[in-house]
Enzyme design. Structure first.
Site, PDB file in Angstrom:
ATOM      1  N   ASP A 264      -5.052  40.701  28.122  1.00 30.40           N
ATOM      2  CA  ASP A 264      -3.941  40.114  28.865  1.00 30.40           C
ATOM      3  C   ASP A 264      -4.341  40.085  30.346  1.00 30.40           C
ATOM      4  O   ASP A 264      -5.379  40.621  30.755  1.00 30.40           O
ATOM      5  CB  ASP A 264      -2.642  40.899  28.630  1.00 30.40           C
TER       6      ASP A 264
HETATM    7  C1  NOJ Z   1       0.822  37.994  30.933  1.00 27.89           C
HETATM    8  C2  NOJ Z   1       1.587  37.886  29.669  1.00 27.89           C
HETATM    9  O1  NOJ Z   1       1.819  39.180  29.119  1.00 27.89           O
HETATM   10  C3  NOJ Z   1       0.903  37.039  28.600  1.00 27.89           C
HETATM   11  O2  NOJ Z   1       1.780  36.864  27.530  1.00 27.89           O
HETATM   12  C4  NOJ Z   1       0.454  35.731  29.186  1.00 27.89           C
HETATM   13  O3  NOJ Z   1      -0.119  34.925  28.182  1.00 27.89           O
HETATM   14  C5  NOJ Z   1      -0.510  36.015  30.297  1.00 27.89           C
HETATM   15  N1  NOJ Z   1       0.157  36.771  31.340  1.00 27.89           N
HETATM   16  C6  NOJ Z   1      -1.115  34.744  30.899  1.00 27.89           C
HETATM   17  O4  NOJ Z   1      -0.197  34.093  31.653  1.00 27.89           O
END
Ligand code: NOJ
Length: 713
Positions: A264
């Site tokens: 993530d």
């Molecule tokens: C953080 C989020 O937890 C995730 O779901 C997302 O895909 C990413 N950022 C990218 O934006």
């Protein structure tokens, strides 16, 4: 290009080039208009040369920028390796569909699959090839802001809707320029963060993990998802990003996932704050060893790869595996043949927000809304005189969190929807979310007294849910509740439309409302959907996929609770020593599976349950529409194992079917209980067919059910 050619290509790459491929940079680095610097990305300190080594980009893009960046990349790339473009298309790219929690209330995976296909068409036209969706985190805590992104509290629904989305995005052939690769997230148990507070730790027993939280991921893997994203949080003490057991033993070995694992955003560096890495060198190594193959928005691997390989040459094997999987994905997407995948400004212009896509968004919204209350007030006649008030009366901010590329000006407000459908709007009174003034209150009362009905478009502001949108109390703002009560005390007929991203505690408005429709964040066509439902042009058919608690103190409250030795309902004579609250009921305000219609359905067993081949059974059911209007019934089949080696949940959704039934008609259906319905993970035994005595329950929600016995052989 086949797998061997990919291996060959990897062999020709330098260490730096390989480390570049596993690095994903925000589009900001490539000067895309409109994207924002957040978190860690502005601290990366990378050189221009390193920047162009990156294998993929995430965030803001459009056809023109994508073409420019790809052209520059192809010019610079020594081995002519195309760049890959990823983003978060969660419930639509520019044509916005209802938030995922709402979509799941449709109990209609085919419709959700079609919605995802529309999203992929739009997203791919804007230059993206991968979407960070679906999110299949089972969630039992509505305080968690990301509940709007999930398909609710049930594993079966998360599995069905998640795999439907994977199929919708990816289509039959990933090479098709209108498809996108899916990335299922967040592996694993992110929905179980303690106290519903985002990024918090999750302590989940292996029993719950395997029986509740992991099955939706397995379903998406079986549906062919190309990527899996590791969760932010620590699972039983080990952050998912560095969790070797989770990413290797479970995801790779047991679940047989063959695609690419991405971290993530900034999660690799966060290993330092988690306290499992000393510094960035340590963090990158931990992540790589655990099985992370793309590092999102940080560059620890890129920066430290020489040191890793010097200390342990084996680490290059992991790196090579990661690069192979990334290049394979690029190949499957057709990027080596056409790095632009047919993207051009004309295609983008024709595809985005076209009438067909909006029609799909309307159909989805109509099935996602849930009629919670109706005391002989809905549907309205077209000539009913209406006062429309509330923060969402005229607001177009109904797209919901995670609709970053949605166009707010495109959204149909409730006022506009009522006008579009020929409603008789006498007055529109927009209100703030909080602190409704005395004058505003008086204004509404005065106008309401002259009209037939007052529609209150209430709810939470968009930012009260979504990532980091967690709340300890999940009530509506106090002044909105006061408004509902005030109208009731003045004998005004009141219909409430709710716009929100989570189940709410609605105790303070339910007794004072003549009708309530849960609209969620319904997307671009929200206002038209509201009008069609209010006027009964379309009969509501959404059912809740998450319990609405009686109050925050009851959380977690979910329909498939474990058995207790002292269940409240079975110990009627015992006043105290049983599982209960002394001050509130055990039951939620609205149970899982609940949803009203403008007609009524009666559901009964229609004969004996039949054994099919291969361990499956078929449940014959007769559904009668006893009202005077056609409608879609959501027939739900629950199972309960009477005796097992473990305490099984009191009921579990095993199957469901949505059927359209004309007024006064009966329909006989057979709902299959698949072979896998009997599979259960039991400590010290593992996955097993838990054969034996089951109770089978059917109904139109999780509480009001007919039941019978079944001996599963
Ligand atoms: C953080 C989020 O937890 C995730 O779901 C997302 O895909 C990413 N950022 C990218 O934006």
């Amino acid at each position: 290009m086949d797998k061997n050619q990919i291996k060959n290509l990897v062999r020709q790459m330098t260490l730096k080039e390989k480390a570049g491929q596993v690095t994903q940079l925000p589009s900001r680095y490539f000067q895309i208009k409109g994207s924002q610097l957040t978190g860690t990305e502005n601290k990366l300190g990378i050189t221009e040369c390193e920047k162009w080594q990156a294998g993929s980009i995430l965030g803001k893009m459009d056809a023109e920028s994508m073409r420019n960046i790809q052209a520059e990349n192809m010019k610079r790339s020594r081995l002519k390796i195309p760049m890959m473009f990823m983003t978060d298309i969660i419930h639509g790219y520019q044509t916005i569909f209802p938030v995922p929690l709402a979509m799941s209330c449709s109990f209609n995976p085919e419709l959700v699959e079609k919605s995802a296909a529309v999203s992929a068409k739009e997203g791919s036209a804007a230059g993206y090839q991968v979407t960070f969706s679906p999110m299949v985190d089972v969630v039992r805590d509505p305080r968690w802001g990301r509940v709007m992104e999930s398909f609710g509290e049930d594993k079966r629904l998360n599995a069905d809707f998640g795999s439907a989305m994977v199929r919708g995005y990816q289509g039959e052939d990933l090479k098709h320029p209108e498809s996108m690769a899916a990335c299922v997230k967040h592996f694993a148990a992110y929905g179980a963060v303690q106290g519903g507070r985002d990024y918090n730790t999750a302590d989940v027993s292996e029993y719950s993990l395997r029986n509740q939280y992991l099955p939706p991921f397995k379903a998406c893997i079986d549906a062919g998802t190309k990527l899996v994203m590791a969760a932010f949080q620590a699972l039983n003490g080990v952050p998912a990003t560095a969790n070797r057991w989770l990413l290797n033993d479970i995801l790779r070995s047991e679940m047989e996932f063959q695609g690419t694992v991405i971290s993530d955003w900034g999660a690799v560096m966060e290993l330092i704050r988690h306290g499992v890495a000393e510094n960035d060198t340590d963090a990158g190594e931990e992540a790589l060893r655990a099985g992370i193959q793309i590092e999102m928005a940080t560059t620890t691997i890129m920066k430290n790869i020489d040191e890793y390989v010097n200390l342990d040459p084996n680490i290059e094997i992991l790196l090579d595996r990661a690069v192979e999987s990334i290049l394979l994905l690029k190949k499957e997407l057709g990027l080596f043949e056409d790095p632009y995948r047919g993207v051009n400004a004309l295609r983008e212009k024709n595809q985005l927000r076209c009438a067909k896509n909006r029609q799909a968004a309307l159909e989805m919204a109509l099935e996602s809304c849930v009629l919670l209350e109706n005391h002989a007030v809905l549907p309205l006649q077209k000539d009913t005189s209406i006062v429309l008030a509330g923060p969402y009366a005229e607001s177009q901010e109904i797209l919901g969190p995670w609709s970053v590329d949605g166009v707010v000006e495109d959204a149909v407000s409730v006022a506009q929807g009522l006008r579009n459908r020929g409603g008789c709007l006498k007055s529109i009174i927009p209100l703030p979310f909080e602190k409704i003034s005395k004058q505003e209150m008086e204004h509404i009362l005065e106008d309401s007294k002259k009209a037939d009905v007052t529609i209150l478009a209430l709810g939470e502001p968009e930012l009260w849910s979504g990532e980091a949108g967690c709340r300890s109390e999940i009530t509506l703002p106090e002044s909105q509740c006061r408004l509902v009560k005030e109208l009731f005390e003045n004998k005004i007929k009141t219909v409430v439309l709710l716009f929100n991203g989570r189940p709410l505690d609605l105790r303070s408005i339910v007794p004072y409302s003549d009708a309530i429709i849960e609209m969620w964040f319904p997307g671009t066509e929200g206002g038209n959907a509201a009008a069609d439902l209010l006027f009964g042009t379309v009969n509501p058919s959404g059912h809740l996929t998450m319990s609405f608690p009686y109050g925050s103190g009851q959380i977690p409250v979910y329909y498939n609770m474990g058995n207790t030795g002292r269940p409240k309902e079975l110990l009627e004579q015992e006043p105290r020593y049983k599982s209960q609250y002394l001050n509130i009921p055990n039951e939620p305000l609205y149970q899982f599976g609940y949803g009203l219609s403008y007609t009524n359905f009666v559901v009964v067993f229609d004969g004996e349950i039949q054994k099919l081949d291969d361990g499956a059974y078929s449940v014959p059911i007769k559904v009668t529409n006893t009202g005077n209007r056609a409608g879609k019934a959501v027939i739900q089949v629950y199972i309960h194992k009477m005796k097992s080696k473990v305490a099984r949940p009191v009921k579990e959704l095993a199957a469901y079917q949505k059927v359209m039934i004309r007024a006064g008609e009966s329909v006989s259906i057979n709902i299959p209980l698949e072979k896998k319905s009997w599979d259960y993970w039991i400590p010290n035994i593992g996955w097993t067919k838990d054969a034996g005595h089951y109770k089978i329950m059917v109904g139109t929600d999780s509480q009001y059910v007919e039941e019978c016995d079944l001996i599963v052989e």
